[in-house]
Design a protein around this motif. Structure first.
Motif, PDB file in Angstrom:
ATOM      1  N   ASN A   1       6.047   5.704   0.605  1.00  0.00           N
ATOM      2  CA  ASN A   1       5.749   5.127  -0.702  1.00  0.00           C
ATOM      3  C   ASN A   1       4.260   4.839  -0.743  1.00  0.00           C
ATOM      4  O   ASN A   1       3.527   5.228   0.168  1.00  0.00           O
ATOM      5  CB  ASN A   1       6.609   3.885  -0.992  1.00  0.00           C
ATOM      6  CG  ASN A   1       6.375   2.727  -0.043  1.00  0.00           C
ATOM      7  OD1 ASN A   1       5.415   2.691   0.727  1.00  0.00           O
ATOM      8  ND2 ASN A   1       7.268   1.749  -0.075  1.00  0.00           N
ATOM      9  N   GLU A   2       3.783   4.174  -1.790  1.00  0.00           N
ATOM     10  CA  GLU A   2       2.338   3.960  -1.906  1.00  0.00           C
ATOM     11  C   GLU A   2       1.799   2.982  -0.874  1.00  0.00           C
ATOM     12  O   GLU A   2       0.592   2.860  -0.697  1.00  0.00           O
ATOM     13  CB  GLU A   2       1.970   3.511  -3.316  1.00  0.00           C
ATOM     14  CG  GLU A   2       2.591   2.206  -3.742  1.00  0.00           C
ATOM     15  CD  GLU A   2       2.293   1.894  -5.201  1.00  0.00           C
ATOM     16  OE1 GLU A   2       1.411   1.053  -5.441  1.00  0.00           O
ATOM     17  OE2 GLU A   2       2.941   2.486  -6.065  1.00  0.00           O
ATOM     18  N   PHE A   3       2.683   2.299  -0.155  1.00  0.00           N
ATOM     19  CA  PHE A   3       2.265   1.321   0.847  1.00  0.00           C
ATOM     20  C   PHE A   3       2.199   1.908   2.247  1.00  0.00           C
ATOM     21  O   PHE A   3       1.380   1.504   3.066  1.00  0.00           O
ATOM     22  CB  PHE A   3       3.228   0.139   0.824  1.00  0.00           C
ATOM     23  CG  PHE A   3       2.835  -1.012   1.704  1.00  0.00           C
ATOM     24  CD1 PHE A   3       1.666  -1.718   1.480  1.00  0.00           C
ATOM     25  CD2 PHE A   3       3.649  -1.395   2.760  1.00  0.00           C
ATOM     26  CE1 PHE A   3       1.305  -2.790   2.282  1.00  0.00           C
ATOM     27  CE2 PHE A   3       3.295  -2.464   3.564  1.00  0.00           C
ATOM     28  CZ  PHE A   3       2.129  -3.163   3.335  1.00  0.00           C
ATOM     29  N   GLY A   4       3.081   2.864   2.557  1.00  0.00           N
ATOM     30  CA  GLY A   4       3.109   3.400   3.912  1.00  0.00           C
ATOM     31  C   GLY A   4       3.996   4.607   4.061  1.00  0.00           C
ATOM     32  O   GLY A   4       4.483   5.174   3.085  1.00  0.00           O
TER      33      GLY A   4
ATOM     34  N   VAL B   1       3.964   3.410   9.577  1.00  0.00           N
ATOM     35  CA  VAL B   1       2.532   3.149   9.418  1.00  0.00           C
ATOM     36  C   VAL B   1       2.299   2.574   8.032  1.00  0.00           C
ATOM     37  O   VAL B   1       2.721   3.155   7.032  1.00  0.00           O
ATOM     38  CB  VAL B   1       1.694   4.432   9.593  1.00  0.00           C
ATOM     39  CG1 VAL B   1       0.217   4.139   9.404  1.00  0.00           C
ATOM     40  CG2 VAL B   1       1.951   5.061  10.954  1.00  0.00           C
ATOM     41  N   PHE B   2       1.659   1.415   7.984  1.00  0.00           N
ATOM     42  CA  PHE B   2       1.303   0.776   6.726  1.00  0.00           C
ATOM     43  C   PHE B   2       0.147  -0.174   6.975  1.00  0.00           C
ATOM     44  O   PHE B   2       0.002  -0.730   8.053  1.00  0.00           O
ATOM     45  CB  PHE B   2       2.497   0.012   6.121  1.00  0.00           C
ATOM     46  CG  PHE B   2       3.036  -1.063   7.006  1.00  0.00           C
ATOM     47  CD1 PHE B   2       2.577  -2.367   6.903  1.00  0.00           C
ATOM     48  CD2 PHE B   2       3.986  -0.770   7.965  1.00  0.00           C
ATOM     49  CE1 PHE B   2       3.060  -3.352   7.742  1.00  0.00           C
ATOM     50  CE2 PHE B   2       4.484  -1.756   8.800  1.00  0.00           C
ATOM     51  CZ  PHE B   2       4.011  -3.059   8.688  1.00  0.00           C
ATOM     52  N   ARG B   3      -0.704  -0.309   5.993  1.00  0.00           N
ATOM     53  CA  ARG B   3      -1.827  -1.251   6.012  1.00  0.00           C
ATOM     54  C   ARG B   3      -2.563  -1.293   7.348  1.00  0.00           C
ATOM     55  O   ARG B   3      -2.750  -2.339   7.948  1.00  0.00           O
ATOM     56  CB  ARG B   3      -1.324  -2.643   5.637  1.00  0.00           C
ATOM     57  CG  ARG B   3      -2.319  -3.379   4.773  1.00  0.00           C
ATOM     58  CD  ARG B   3      -1.855  -4.746   4.430  1.00  0.00           C
ATOM     59  NE  ARG B   3      -2.150  -5.639   5.539  1.00  0.00           N
ATOM     60  CZ  ARG B   3      -1.623  -6.821   5.695  1.00  0.00           C
ATOM     61  NH1 ARG B   3      -0.750  -7.272   4.846  1.00  0.00           N
ATOM     62  NH2 ARG B   3      -1.948  -7.572   6.712  1.00  0.00           N
ATOM     63  N   ASP B   4      -2.972  -0.164   7.838  1.00  0.00           N
ATOM     64  CA  ASP B   4      -3.734  -0.043   9.091  1.00  0.00           C
ATOM     65  C   ASP B   4      -2.959  -0.479  10.324  1.00  0.00           C
ATOM     66  O   ASP B   4      -3.564  -0.774  11.358  1.00  0.00           O
ATOM     67  CB  ASP B   4      -5.058  -0.837   9.023  1.00  0.00           C
ATOM     68  CG  ASP B   4      -5.967  -0.373   7.904  1.00  0.00           C
ATOM     69  OD1 ASP B   4      -5.915   0.829   7.567  1.00  0.00           O
ATOM     70  OD2 ASP B   4      -6.725  -1.191   7.369  1.00  0.00           O
ATOM     71  N   LEU B   5      -1.649  -0.549  10.235  1.00  0.00           N
ATOM     72  CA  LEU B   5      -0.806  -0.909  11.376  1.00  0.00           C
ATOM     73  C   LEU B   5       0.185   0.211  11.636  1.00  0.00           C
ATOM     74  O   LEU B   5       0.642   0.873  10.708  1.00  0.00           O
ATOM     75  CB  LEU B   5      -0.019  -2.197  11.098  1.00  0.00           C
ATOM     76  CG  LEU B   5      -0.818  -3.469  10.901  1.00  0.00           C
ATOM     77  CD1 LEU B   5       0.090  -4.588  10.411  1.00  0.00           C
ATOM     78  CD2 LEU B   5      -1.476  -3.875  12.203  1.00  0.00           C
TER      79      LEU B   5
ATOM     80  N   LEU C   1       7.211  -6.466  -0.951  1.00  0.00           N
ATOM     81  CA  LEU C   1       8.181  -5.657  -1.707  1.00  0.00           C
ATOM     82  C   LEU C   1       8.101  -4.191  -1.292  1.00  0.00           C
ATOM     83  O   LEU C   1       9.129  -3.543  -1.065  1.00  0.00           O
ATOM     84  CB  LEU C   1       7.929  -5.793  -3.211  1.00  0.00           C
ATOM     85  CG  LEU C   1       8.265  -7.136  -3.837  1.00  0.00           C
ATOM     86  CD1 LEU C   1       7.792  -7.171  -5.288  1.00  0.00           C
ATOM     87  CD2 LEU C   1       9.756  -7.424  -3.749  1.00  0.00           C
ATOM     88  N   PHE C   2       6.874  -3.661  -1.185  1.00  0.00           N
ATOM     89  CA  PHE C   2       6.713  -2.264  -0.768  1.00  0.00           C
ATOM     90  C   PHE C   2       7.154  -2.047   0.679  1.00  0.00           C
ATOM     91  O   PHE C   2       7.754  -1.021   1.011  1.00  0.00           O
ATOM     92  CB  PHE C   2       5.263  -1.802  -0.939  1.00  0.00           C
ATOM     93  CG  PHE C   2       4.881  -1.513  -2.353  1.00  0.00           C
ATOM     94  CD1 PHE C   2       5.589  -0.594  -3.114  1.00  0.00           C
ATOM     95  CD2 PHE C   2       3.795  -2.148  -2.930  1.00  0.00           C
ATOM     96  CE1 PHE C   2       5.234  -0.314  -4.426  1.00  0.00           C
ATOM     97  CE2 PHE C   2       3.428  -1.882  -4.240  1.00  0.00           C
ATOM     98  CZ  PHE C   2       4.151  -0.968  -4.993  1.00  0.00           C
ATOM     99  N   LEU C   3       6.859  -3.000   1.555  1.00  0.00           N
ATOM    100  CA  LEU C   3       7.284  -2.891   2.952  1.00  0.00           C
ATOM    101  C   LEU C   3       8.798  -2.901   3.046  1.00  0.00           C
ATOM    102  O   LEU C   3       9.389  -2.115   3.782  1.00  0.00           O
ATOM    103  CB  LEU C   3       6.690  -4.025   3.790  1.00  0.00           C
ATOM    104  CG  LEU C   3       7.138  -4.072   5.243  1.00  0.00           C
ATOM    105  CD1 LEU C   3       6.767  -2.779   5.980  1.00  0.00           C
ATOM    106  CD2 LEU C   3       6.538  -5.280   5.946  1.00  0.00           C
ATOM    107  N   ARG C   4       9.442  -3.779   2.293  1.00  0.00           N
ATOM    108  CA  ARG C   4      10.906  -3.857   2.311  1.00  0.00           C
ATOM    109  C   ARG C   4      11.508  -2.535   1.845  1.00  0.00           C
ATOM    110  O   ARG C   4      12.466  -2.040   2.431  1.00  0.00           O
ATOM    111  CB  ARG C   4      11.356  -5.015   1.426  1.00  0.00           C
ATOM    112  CG  ARG C   4      12.840  -5.191   1.350  1.00  0.00           C
ATOM    113  CD  ARG C   4      13.340  -6.121   2.440  1.00  0.00           C
ATOM    114  NE  ARG C   4      14.768  -6.041   2.591  1.00  0.00           N
ATOM    115  CZ  ARG C   4      15.644  -6.695   1.833  1.00  0.00           C
ATOM    116  NH1 ARG C   4      15.233  -7.505   0.903  1.00  0.00           N
ATOM    117  NH2 ARG C   4      16.943  -6.551   2.042  1.00  0.00           N
TER     118      ARG C   4
END
Length: 115
Positions: free
Chosen positions: A10-13, A31-35, A91-94
């Motif tokens: 999605n747009e987050f990861g 992978v999301f937000r540099d993690l 919300l995006f991570l979930r």
């Protein structure tokens, strides 16, 4: 060299399988937000539960910066690391976690159902 098999993005990861001969099909690189996390299915489910609990505990509904302020700490699968996260990011991570879990479980079910 084989390419990574994308499970969901999605747009987050993004979540994908790494093409290694000894890797489990129920483990995923998230992978999301540099993690980046390499997680088993059980760890993905646990992380999703932490995300759900994080959404329930967010108290800053009246704040004008509620959606983008990283004022909440979320437990991660690593016992020594929590991360600051905003409501929108959570919300995006979930969504990323739940869709990844669903697709891994569906793939496993279909593999066993037709064998």
């Amino acid at each position: 060299m084989k390419r990574a098999a994308i499970i969901y993005e999605n747009e987050f990861g993004i979540a994908y399988h790494l093409p290694t001969p000894n890797s489990s099909n129920t483990a995923a690189q998230l992978v999301f937000r540099d993690l980046g996390f390499y997680l088993t299915l059980d760890e993905l489910k646990n992380f999703s539960c932490h995300a759900a609990n994080g959404l329930e505990k967010m108290k800053c509904v009246d704040c004008p910066h509620h959606n983008n302020c990283r004022s909440s700490l979320l437990r991660t699968p690593s016992s020594k690391m929590d991360m600051a996260i905003s409501h929108n990011e959570l919300l995006f991570l979930r969504e990323l976690l739940d869709e990844t879990i669903l697709r891994i479980e569906t793939k496993d079910y279909l593999r066993f159902a037709f064998n």
